[in-house]
Design an enzyme around this catalytic site. Sequence first.
Site, PDB file in Angstrom:
ATOM      1  N   GLU A 269      16.803  30.397 169.412  1.00 31.07           N
ATOM      2  CA  GLU A 269      18.206  30.113 169.337  1.00 31.07           C
ATOM      3  C   GLU A 269      18.745  31.660 169.758  1.00 31.07           C
ATOM      4  O   GLU A 269      18.155  32.546 169.727  1.00 31.07           O
ATOM      5  CB  GLU A 269      18.604  29.954 167.953  1.00 31.07           C
ATOM      6  CG  GLU A 269      20.265  30.158 167.901  1.00 31.07           C
ATOM      7  CD  GLU A 269      20.638  29.867 166.368  1.00 31.07           C
ATOM      8  OE1 GLU A 269      19.987  29.248 165.518  1.00 31.07           O
ATOM      9  OE2 GLU A 269      21.463  30.560 165.860  1.00 31.07           O
TER      10      GLU A 269
ATOM     11  N   GLU B 155      29.145  36.152 168.140  1.00 35.45           N
ATOM     12  CA  GLU B 155      28.979  35.591 166.571  1.00 35.45           C
ATOM     13  C   GLU B 155      29.508  36.883 165.631  1.00 35.45           C
ATOM     14  O   GLU B 155      29.411  37.879 165.785  1.00 35.45           O
ATOM     15  CB  GLU B 155      27.633  35.249 166.155  1.00 35.45           C
ATOM     16  CG  GLU B 155      27.635  34.718 164.635  1.00 35.45           C
ATOM     17  CD  GLU B 155      26.010  34.294 164.388  1.00 35.45           C
ATOM     18  OE1 GLU B 155      25.963  33.363 163.213  1.00 35.45           O
ATOM     19  OE2 GLU B 155      25.280  34.777 164.623  1.00 35.45           O
TER      20      GLU B 155
END
Length: 405
Positions: free
Chosen positions: A187, A192
Amino acid sequence: MISALPLTLIFLVFAATAPRSREGAACSALASSGSRVSLVWLLLLSNTALAARVERVEKRSIPTQTFPNGTNYVWAVDDTYEGSSFFDTFEFYTGDDPTHGSVNYTDRNTAFADGLAYVESDGIVVMKGDNTTSLSEGQNRNSVRISSQKQYNTGLFILDLDMAPWGCGVWPAWWTVGGGTWPWTGEIDIIEGVHDNEHNQVTWHTGPNCNFTENANYTGTLVTTNNEPNLICNCVNDYNSNAGCGVTEWSRASYGPIFDEQGGGVFAMKWDVSGIGVWSFYRAAVPQDVTNGQPTPSTWGEPVAFLEASGCDPITNFVNHSIIFDITFCGDWAGNDYGTSGCPGTCAQRLMDPSNFNNASWRIRSLTVYRQQIIHGQVTSDATHPILPVVSLLGVLGILFGVLM
């Protein structure tokens, strides 16, 4: 030197050397040697002129990059996601939030009907958390999570956006994740953050055998746990609470209200055999090569975060990645961090008032994915490639010699 031959002249050459009937042979015998010499010079001059033009175009218009083995390549467009067709090749996720957020991810029809996903008349793509519905404490808020139908193995991913979601209790991400069982195929979290943070965080989550190289070339700051840097990306069996390897950007314009106030900007993630790097540029500093659609990452300076291949194989640890956008609320990060965030009340209380989520929106101009296209050492049949098919000058001379014989 490699040279190119115009298609019309190639036709003349092959016509001249093709088998002929008896009548044709008799007629061709009447042609003078002077005419043949003129044809030779016409072919050579035309071929040389076009070769020079191709060489000039290559040097002037195509910014090349170089593999460690010396092979040159360009970043060629693989896919473009923008405007009215943006959502056509994405799937809407409706399952439970793996990060335990207080969210209901809606299906495509609900998202469009409730104004959580749409495209504006100017082509801006919007995805947002619900900011119109009042909730009771403990209820989940509706939102959107989409995943690309296409999967990628390496590439250059460039996102141009005017706004990324932010606000107390809000937890958005733009990321890629591998097919199969998480985290074995990796991932990559490119954008974020939570709440009103001002700094973006880049994170890698993997299976075993992937470590962050602390002295790699990057400008960000390693994320730490208990004052120890997170150098082990392994998230198998909830290792280190699934923290992975994280780097925080130094720029206050990389996330949150400041990023939005100055008009957004561009994020880029380069994933190839050398490793995985992330860059960000606020609106006034977007490189011209990105704006021109001819990205040249080697001219961008050090990335804000970089996972070196020497510590983590970027090919075997990251496989078949889909592109994901989401907006969740509270959950493992924003919920657990809420008490020290400076935000009022509790995260569950924050979720009740829809006006708290007026800034929980993605506003996207475009997402372009580029692939590495070799431009020397092979001939490509790709119709989108800017270099014409080539024929060597020696080969042309051999053909012409046959014409004169």
